[in-house]
Design an enzyme around this catalytic site. Sequence first.
Site, PDB file in Angstrom:
ATOM      1  N   GLY A 138       0.826  -1.196   0.000  1.00  0.00           N
ATOM      2  CA  GLY A 138       0.000   0.000   0.000  1.00  0.00           C
ATOM      3  C   GLY A 138       0.860   1.245   0.000  1.00  0.00           C
ATOM      4  N   GLY A 140       2.586   3.719   1.476  1.00  0.00           N
ATOM      5  CA  GLY A 140       3.045   4.016   2.814  1.00  0.00           C
ATOM      6  C   GLY A 140       3.561   5.431   2.987  1.00  0.00           C
ATOM      7  NE  ARG A 141       8.676   6.492  -0.220  1.00  0.00           N
ATOM      8  CZ  ARG A 141       9.928   6.771  -0.559  1.00  0.00           C
ATOM      9  NH1 ARG A 141      10.609   7.669   0.135  1.00  0.00           N
ATOM     10  NH2 ARG A 141      10.507   6.179  -1.578  1.00  0.00           N
ATOM     11  N   GLY A 174       6.814   7.807   6.337  1.00  0.00           N
ATOM     12  CA  GLY A 174       5.985   8.466   5.343  1.00  0.00           C
ATOM     13  C   GLY A 174       6.685   9.560   4.572  1.00  0.00           C
ATOM     14  NE  ARG A 225       4.695   7.942  -8.794  1.00  0.00           N
ATOM     15  CZ  ARG A 225       5.189   6.849  -8.214  1.00  0.00           C
ATOM     16  NH1 ARG A 225       6.428   6.465  -8.461  1.00  0.00           N
ATOM     17  NH2 ARG A 225       4.462   6.161  -7.350  1.00  0.00           N
ATOM     18  CG  ASP A 304       5.471  -3.481  -5.195  1.00  0.00           C
ATOM     19  OD1 ASP A 304       5.992  -4.607  -5.175  1.00  0.00           O
ATOM     20  OD2 ASP A 304       6.074  -2.449  -4.850  1.00  0.00           O
ATOM     21  CG  ASN A 305       8.030  -1.210  -8.042  1.00  0.00           C
ATOM     22  OD1 ASN A 305       7.262  -0.410  -7.521  1.00  0.00           O
ATOM     23  ND2 ASN A 305       9.159  -1.595  -7.464  1.00  0.00           N
ATOM     24  CG  ASP A 314       7.828   3.027  -7.724  1.00  0.00           C
ATOM     25  OD1 ASP A 314       7.576   4.229  -7.564  1.00  0.00           O
ATOM     26  OD2 ASP A 314       7.162   2.120  -7.191  1.00  0.00           O
TER      27      ASP A 314
END
Length: 539
Positions: A138, A140-141, A174, A225, A304-305, A314
């Site tokens: 998830g 996280g930051r 974060g 982003r 996740d990337n 990323d």
Amino acid sequence: MTARFRRRTQSDPLEARRGILPPGAGRDAKGRDIARMIATAPAPVESSAPSAAAGWRLENTYAALPPVLHSAVAPTPVRAPRLVLLNRALATALGLDPGALAGDDAAEIFSGNRLAPGSAPLAQAYAGHQYGHFTPLGDGRAHLLGEQITPGGARFDLQLKGSGPTPYSRRGDGRAALGPMLREYLIGEAMHALGIPTTRALAVVATGDEVWRQEGALPGAVLARVAASHLRVGTFEWAAAVAGQTDDSALRALLDYTLRRHYPDLAAAENPALALLEAVVERQADLVVRWMSVGFVHGVMNTDNMALSGETIDYGPCAFIDAYDPATVFSSIDEHGRYAYGNQPRIAQWNLARFAETLVGLIHPEEARAVELATEAVQRFSARFLHHSLATMRRKLGLFTEEAEDQTLVEGLLAWMQRVKADFTHTFAALSAPDTESTAALADEEFRSWHTLWRARLARQPGSAEESLALRRSANPRVIPRNHLVEAALAAAVAGDLAPIRRLLDVLAHPYDHARPVPDEYRSPAPRSLEVYRTFCGT
């Protein structure tokens, strides 16, 4: 390449969901309660008139998806935001007025201290296979502010990265450091100029706060982003694991949303889930070929990337190869070469197999038939990768036509490059010169033999020498983000001198202009003293 499927069961653990977080997730590395940090943080202030006049047209369609896929949470304001870089060209393309986003107003918005009109900040939930191991993750930051609608009607996510803790922060603070956020800005712009689908940075803002990492205290920053979306393979992994086998409503909603967002022509397909899988396979095959055609090593190809839009996302431990070697690894934590340059196609297919696993229940009611269909789709990645790869290499060699021995010609060149440790970019740039008979590599007998075969192949095709040269120059960059130049520019920027990174951005904006004067320092590979290069994740 082979694809192996594992049907997930209800016993598969997914420990993060709202209040059900992984062990240690309730507190950050300093022992502070993350939920309390979020609850007691001052809220971002309402948007001001100047920001509203900037051209904001934010919508929030992701927030309408089932709550299991996201958590509403506001960015945590920072102490002293200062605009470091603003991507004026990207702002204009998004329909924003760079002039109205100048100075303090942009710093306030892109740090999260002030919300742009229409913002509905949330953190997205997703999982991921990190180095092959399933992990609940998830944002996280990061905070998704919304989706900006461009003057042409296109939709792009606007996300803040490093903007404070969320329910998915686990033990993270974060926050983000300035250096890694500038790296993402720089490499994203370079990839865009190279014609490779990518997320891009709209702005980098220094926060005035310190962040603590392994190397000590570092200046903090927030990255704004822009992405076609932040839908990932890991998003589907999360939805499939949370839903288990009893309720697939979130997974179906995610499928429908992804199709509408990125593949609208497939929404009415007879088998939408299979159609999505096949489309993502195609885009990923094309993307990885594009990476490798310029010597790019992503470095952290976790599921996740892998963006379902087909964009590169990323840029933590990424880098570009100098000497050609398929075994090249840059990431300091990739001890076994899982994400090596030459292994990227295999890992992409492995990730696609994990994506296919999440769709099995939606592809066909009979599991055996669903697995069969999904396996066939994933296994087609190999053929599609080879198709795109050979087509790309033909362009790099100036070949308009197809001959059966073209693959052998390509392999001969790459074998020579690996044997002599030839610079990847320089080799193809030299083949894009008007007179390749003067290249220094002709002193090598093996290259000379290859060069003779190549010239004979060129002579057999229709079209002029000028057309072949133009094709080669359109496919072979003259400049890339050389790793040592990136590091020098980032170090200078963190120290307060932005001139090197601005110069580097200007050079990298025209990689295929072989007539543009470029100082040798931007074209030369790293000195031998810097050949051993290691990258580190920005977290």
